[in-house]
Write an enzyme that holds these catalytic residues in place. Structure first.
Site, PDB file in Angstrom:
ATOM      1  N   VAL A 176     -29.458-120.149 -35.769  1.00  0.00           N
ATOM      2  CA  VAL A 176     -29.822-118.883 -35.125  1.00  0.00           C
ATOM      3  C   VAL A 176     -31.304-118.882 -34.736  1.00  0.00           C
ATOM      4  CG1 VAL A 176     -29.893-116.369 -35.382  1.00  0.00           C
ATOM      5  CG2 VAL A 176     -27.985-117.672 -36.362  1.00  0.00           C
ATOM      6  N   ALA A 228     -39.320-104.935 -22.293  1.00  0.00           N
ATOM      7  CA  ALA A 228     -40.074-104.510 -23.480  1.00  0.00           C
ATOM      8  C   ALA A 228     -41.422-103.901 -23.109  1.00  0.00           C
ATOM      9  CB  ALA A 228     -40.282-105.702 -24.408  1.00  0.00           C
ATOM     10  N   ALA A 253     -41.626-120.787 -40.402  1.00  0.00           N
ATOM     11  CA  ALA A 253     -41.629-121.370 -41.750  1.00  0.00           C
ATOM     12  C   ALA A 253     -40.258-121.976 -42.007  1.00  0.00           C
ATOM     13  CB  ALA A 253     -41.945-120.298 -42.791  1.00  0.00           C
ATOM     14  N   ARG A 309     -37.919-125.268 -44.349  1.00  0.00           N
ATOM     15  CA  ARG A 309     -37.936-126.113 -45.547  1.00  0.00           C
ATOM     16  C   ARG A 309     -38.362-127.530 -45.174  1.00  0.00           C
ATOM     17  NH1 ARG A 309     -32.635-125.379 -48.902  1.00  0.00           N
ATOM     18  NH2 ARG A 309     -32.418-123.775 -47.333  1.00  0.00           N
ATOM     19  N   GLY A 360     -22.410-110.527 -35.141  1.00  0.00           N
ATOM     20  CA  GLY A 360     -23.167-111.395 -34.226  1.00  0.00           C
ATOM     21  C   GLY A 360     -23.708-110.675 -33.012  1.00  0.00           C
ATOM     22  N   GLU A 377     -19.770-119.886 -43.171  1.00  0.00           N
ATOM     23  CA  GLU A 377     -21.007-119.781 -43.949  1.00  0.00           C
ATOM     24  C   GLU A 377     -21.264-121.104 -44.661  1.00  0.00           C
ATOM     25  OE1 GLU A 377     -23.003-116.819 -44.185  1.00  0.00           O
ATOM     26  OE2 GLU A 377     -21.748-116.582 -42.439  1.00  0.00           O
ATOM     27  N   LYS A 389     -20.717-107.042 -44.426  1.00  0.00           N
ATOM     28  CA  LYS A 389     -20.905-106.375 -43.129  1.00  0.00           C
ATOM     29  C   LYS A 389     -20.310-104.971 -43.158  1.00  0.00           C
ATOM     30  CE  LYS A 389     -20.695-110.888 -40.858  1.00  0.00           C
ATOM     31  NZ  LYS A 389     -19.776-111.890 -40.315  1.00  0.00           N
ATOM     32  N   GLY A 420     -22.533-117.855 -33.988  1.00  0.00           N
ATOM     33  CA  GLY A 420     -23.005-118.828 -33.011  1.00  0.00           C
ATOM     34  C   GLY A 420     -24.464-118.586 -32.669  1.00  0.00           C
TER      35      GLY A 420
END
Ligand code: HSE
Length: 436
Positions: free
Chosen positions: A14, A33, A43, A45, A134, A190, A205, A302
Site C-alpha cells: 500500500v 487540495a 520509515a 524495516r 479498501g 493478510e 472493519k 490491493g
C-alpha cells in the site's frame, strides 16, 4: 502555498501504491487540495530494499520513532499494520501535533477510542478511509453523505480473501485450501491469513463501521465472529439449489434491545445485488430511514485501490489543515460528547432465519420428530428438501430453511435434535438474511 509534508510509515504494497498514485496524479491532486502533497520521509524495516525501489526520491530511515517526531513532517501515514508498534507510533505522532492517516483496521478496532480521544485533545485529524473496504469510500459515505439519515442496519462483504475463496469454491469446485493459496498468491490475504478466514479482519472493519453508523464507541470485543474455514462445498451447493449464495457478511443492526454486531457465513438470496459480488471485491449495503438501501461496491484490497483511499484522506487533511478543529467532520461521525454507549446484543438474542443440514437415518418418523422439536420452540419451517439416498444407503440429508427465530431457541432445539438417535452428526447451521 507550501506543500503539505508527509512521512510514510511502511513502504510495502500500500505504501508503494500511495507513492505511485501521488506521483502520477500530483497535478490533479494539487488542483483538488489547493496545495501540493509531498512525501518527505519513509520509515521501513529493510532500508536497503526500500532504497532499491525508491532510489533517492524519498529519504528512507529505519527509525520510525524519529519520523513521527520530525519537525518537517505535517502528516504521518501509518501503513505498517498490526497493533504494536503502530499504536505507540500513532499516539506519539499525535502528541507531536501531526495529523495521521491510517489503513490499520486492527489498530482502530482495538484502540480507536483511545486514539481519537488523543487526537481530539491535540486538535489533529486521524483519517482512516483505507481501513475499511479498501478503495470504496464507505467511511466518507457514512460520515458525510448519509448524515441526514437514521441508519437502521448495514451489511457488508468486507473481506476480499473470504469472498474470493467462496467464489472459487462455488464457480470451480476448488477446495478451500487451493482457493486460499490462490488468494495469498494474488496478495489479498493478510500476513496472517487466519484473520481473513476466521472472520477477524471483517470484524475489525465492522466494529469501525458500526460505531460510525450508530454514534457509539468502537466495541470490537462485542462482536460475534465466525469465519468460513468450516464451510463445506455441499452447503454452498444446497444453498444454490434453494436460490441463495453463501457470503461472509459483517452485519450490524440497531434493534430496540441493543446493537447487533456479527460476522458469519450467511445465506443471501441470489437475486440481491450483494449476493453477486464475486472474487476479491467488497460491497456494503447501508439502510438509512430516509434514503432506503444504498450499495457501495469496489475493490477492497490491493495497492492502488487502497492507495486511492489513503490519498483521498491526505487531500481531506490538506483541505482542513487550517480549519478550526471544532468545524471538522468528527472522527466517528458524531460529536465526541454525543457518542452514546448502547447495549450490544449477544448472538443468542439475535433473531434471524436459518439453513439447517441434518444427517439422519432414512427411517419412518425421523422428519416428524425433528418437526415436532422445532414446533416446540416456535421455529417455523420455510422450505425443505431431502437428498435422495444413494442405492443401498440408509442415511440421508434433510435440508431446511426456517422463518425467523431467536438464536437461543435454535440452539436448544438443535441440542434436542442432535440427541435423537436417528440424527447421525451435529447439525450444520448457517444464518440467513433477506437484506430486504
Ligand atoms: N485481507 C484483507 C481482505 C485486505 O482480504 O479484504 C484488505 O483489508
Amino acid at each position: 502555498m507550501k506543500p503539505l509534508r508527509v512521512g510514510l510509515l511502511g513502504l510495502g504494497t500500500v505504501g508503494r501504491g500511495t507513492v505511485d498514485v501521488l506521483r502520477r496524479n500530483q497535478e490533479e491532486i494539487r488542483r483538488r487540495a489547493g496545495r501540493g502533497i509531498e512525501i518527505v520521509a519513509a520509515a521501513v524495516r529493510d532500508v536497503g530494499r526500500a532504497r532499491a525501489w525508491v532510489g533517492d526520491a524519498i529519504p528512507v530511515t529505519d527509525r520510525p520513532q524519529d519520523l513521527v517526531r520530525a519537525p518537517d513532517v505535517d502528516i504521518v501515514v501509518e501503513l505498517i499494520g498490526g497493533c504494536e508498534p503502530a499504536r505507540e507510533l500513532v499516539l506519539d505522532a499525535i502528541a507531536h501535533d501531526k495529523h495521521v492517516v491510517t489503513a490499520n483496521k486492527a489498530l482502530l478496532a482495538h484502540h480507536g477510542n483511545e486514539i481519537f480521544a488523543a487526537a481530539q485533545k491535540m486538535g489533529v485529524m486521524v483519517a482512516f478511509e483505507a481501513a475499511v473496504a479498501g478503495g470504496i469510500p464507505i467511511i466518507k459515505a457514512l460520515r458525510e453523505g448519509l448524515t441526514g439519515n437514521r441508519i437502521e442496519w448495514l451489511a457488508g462483504i468486507i473481506n476480499g480473501t473470504s469472498n474470493f475463496i467462496l467464489s472459487r469454491m462455488r464457480d470451480t469446485g476448488a477446495s478451500f485450501d487451493d482457493a486460499l493459496r490462490e488468494a495469498q498468491q494474488l496478495g489479498y490475504a493478510e500476513a496472517d491469513p487466519s484473520f481473513d478466514i476466521h472472520g477477524t479482519d471483517a470484524a475489525h472493519k465492522l466494529s469501525i463501521l458500526s460505531a460510525i453508523a450508530f454514534g457509539v464507541p468502537i466495541r470490537f470485543d462485542a462482536a460475534h465472529v465466525e469465519g468460513i474455514a468450516d464451510l463445506a462445498a455441499a452447503d454452498i451447493r444446497y444453498a444454490e439449489q434453494l436460490g441463495y449464495r453463501v457470503k461472509l457478511l459483517g452485519i450490524t443492526r440497531r434493534t430496540p434491545a441493543g446493537i447487533e454486531l456479527r460476522v458469519h457465513p450467511t445465506l443471501v438470496p441470489a437475486k440481491r445485488l450483494v449476493a453477486n459480488v464475486e472474487g476479491a471485491m467488497n460491497a456494503v449495503v447501508v439502510k438509512g430511514d430516509a434514503v432506503g438501501a444504498t450499495l457501495y461496491y469496489g475493490a477492497g484490497a490491493g495497492a492502488e485501490p487502497t492507495a486511492s483511499a489513503v490519498v483521498a484522506d491526505l487531500v481531506d487533511v490538506t483541505r482542513l489543515h487550517t480549519a478550526d478543529p471544532e468545524d471538522r467532520v468528527p472522527h466517528l461521525a458524531f460529536q465526541p460528547d454525543a457518542l452514546v454507549p448502547q447495549p450490544w446484543l449477544s448472538i443468542e438474542d439475535t433473531v434471524t432465519s436459518y439453513y439447517f443440514r441434518i444427517l439422519v437415518s432414512d427411517r419412518p418418523g425421523v422428519l416428524a420428530d425433528i418437526a415436532r422439536i422445532l414446533a416446540d420452540f416456535r421455529i417455523s419451517i420455510d422450505a425443505m428438501f431431502q437428498r435422495e439416498p444413494a442405492e443401498g444407503e440408509n442415511r440421508t440429508e434433510i435440508i431446511m430453511l426456517t422463518h425467523e427465530a431467536r438464536e437461543r431457541d435454535v440452539n436448544e432445539a438443535l441440542r434436542r435434535i442432535e440427541a435423537l438417535d436417528t440424527v447421525l452428526a451435529p447439525v450444520i447451521r448457517i444464518r440467513q438474511e433477506s437484506l430486504s
